[in-house]
Write a protein that holds these residues in place. Structure first.
Motif, mmCIF file in Angstrom:
data_model
loop_
_atom_site.group_PDB
_atom_site.id
_atom_site.type_symbol
_atom_site.label_atom_id
_atom_site.label_comp_id
_atom_site.label_asym_id
_atom_site.label_seq_id
_atom_site.Cartn_x
_atom_site.Cartn_y
_atom_site.Cartn_z
ATOM 1 N N ASP A 264 -43.978 16.526 23.701
ATOM 2 C CA ASP A 264 -43.819 17.717 24.473
ATOM 3 C C ASP A 264 -43.150 18.763 23.748
ATOM 4 N N ARG A 265 -42.216 18.531 22.877
ATOM 5 C CA ARG A 265 -41.530 19.703 22.110
ATOM 6 C C ARG A 265 -42.736 20.171 21.339
ATOM 7 N N ALA A 266 -43.506 19.193 20.508
ATOM 8 C CA ALA A 266 -44.581 19.756 19.477
ATOM 9 C C ALA A 266 -45.193 20.654 20.344
ATOM 10 N N GLU A 267 -45.780 20.101 21.409
ATOM 11 C CA GLU A 267 -46.728 21.000 22.323
ATOM 12 C C GLU A 267 -46.209 22.407 22.625
ATOM 13 N N ALA A 268 -44.864 22.274 22.995
ATOM 14 C CA ALA A 268 -44.319 23.451 23.622
ATOM 15 C C ALA A 268 -44.010 24.701 22.591
ATOM 16 N N GLU A 269 -43.641 23.964 21.381
ATOM 17 C CA GLU A 269 -43.235 25.121 20.157
ATOM 18 C C GLU A 269 -44.217 25.043 18.936
ATOM 19 N N GLY A 270 -45.300 24.327 19.285
ATOM 20 C CA GLY A 270 -46.431 24.406 18.364
ATOM 21 C C GLY A 270 -46.089 23.851 16.846
ATOM 22 N N ILE A 271 -45.627 22.906 16.856
ATOM 23 C CA ILE A 271 -44.728 22.478 15.578
ATOM 24 C C ILE A 271 -45.446 20.910 15.614
ATOM 25 N N SER A 272 -45.501 20.104 14.422
ATOM 26 C CA SER A 272 -46.028 18.922 14.294
ATOM 27 C C SER A 272 -44.990 17.941 15.017
ATOM 28 N N ILE A 273 -45.524 16.836 15.419
ATOM 29 C CA ILE A 273 -44.831 15.613 16.096
ATOM 30 C C ILE A 273 -43.524 15.171 15.214
ATOM 31 N N ASP A 274 -43.896 15.024 13.875
ATOM 32 C CA ASP A 274 -42.769 14.465 13.042
ATOM 33 C C ASP A 274 -41.734 15.717 13.050
ATOM 34 N N GLU A 275 -41.963 17.025 12.910
ATOM 35 C CA GLU A 275 -40.926 18.002 13.101
ATOM 36 C C GLU A 275 -40.255 18.035 14.387
ATOM 37 N N ALA A 276 -41.057 17.667 15.452
ATOM 38 C CA ALA A 276 -40.389 17.683 16.698
ATOM 39 C C ALA A 276 -39.627 16.346 17.113
ATOM 40 N N PHE A 277 -39.926 15.314 16.485
ATOM 41 C CA PHE A 277 -39.305 13.972 16.361
ATOM 42 C C PHE A 277 -37.873 14.241 15.710
ATOM 43 N N ASP A 278 -37.907 14.600 14.769
ATOM 44 C CA ASP A 278 -36.641 15.040 13.880
ATOM 45 C C ASP A 278 -35.867 15.806 14.643
ATOM 46 N N ILE A 279 -36.397 16.752 15.290
ATOM 47 C CA ILE A 279 -35.489 17.834 15.931
ATOM 48 C C ILE A 279 -34.832 16.999 17.255
ATOM 49 N N GLU A 280 -35.485 16.310 17.937
ATOM 50 C CA GLU A 280 -35.179 15.625 19.053
ATOM 51 C C GLU A 280 -34.189 14.319 18.661
ATOM 52 N N TYR A 281 -34.385 13.838 17.606
ATOM 53 C CA TYR A 281 -33.520 12.455 17.136
ATOM 54 C C TYR A 281 -32.286 13.189 16.800
ATOM 55 N N ARG A 282 -32.216 14.119 15.910
ATOM 56 C CA ARG A 282 -30.933 14.699 15.514
ATOM 57 C C ARG A 282 -30.178 15.008 16.799
#
Length: 151
Positions: A116-134
């Protein structure tokens, strides 16, 4: 309606039975595959205490139509330790009991939210995962790992 609670110390199920045996009017306690149902005979207040594979109480859910202000005192009395409810600003402090659990919880939540974050912010799923994880990892520090079992 229900309210969730977390203990501020490790509580073995055996301690629940020991503390209960000292009460003038014992609680009704029934252990099942879902956890331990605890009911106060006087007030009718009932909790479902969840347990883990090591025999510790991990949390409790109050079953009531409203948030009962007596719930904290009943939980404290029957277990010998303080509890926090889901509306407390201390809730995140007692969510994870070990570093491995903190990592697993952050990983699980990040997997759920990354797409959801990747889609909303136009970033890769890996980048979105890192943001959410942290974010989740930082939100739930380990504070209960080496604490003494409530006595």
């Amino acid at each position: 309606m229900h309210t969730d609670f977390l203990p501020t110390r490790k509580i073995p199920v055996s301690q629940l039975y020991a503390w209960n045996s000292r009460r003038p009017v014992p609680l009704d306690i029934s252990l099942s595959h879902r956890g331990c149902v605890i009911r106060d005979r006087f007030s009718g207040t009932a909790f479902l205490a969840s347990t883990d594979d090591q025999g510790y109480i991990r949390g409790a859910t109050l079953f009531a139509d409203t948030r009962d202000h007596l719930a904290h005192s009943i939980l404290s009395e029957m277990t010998g330790c303080e509890w926090v409810n889901e509306y407390s600003d201390q809730w995140p402090l007692y969510r994870c009991w070990s570093e491995a659990e903190r990592d697993a919880h952050a990983h699980e939540v990040a997997e759920d939210l990354a797409e959801d974050r990747a889609e909303a912010e136009g970033i890769s799923i890996d980048e979105a995962f890192d943001i959410e994880y942290r974010a989740v990892y930082a939100m739930h520090p380990v504070t209960i790992t080496d604490w003494q079992v409530a006595a």
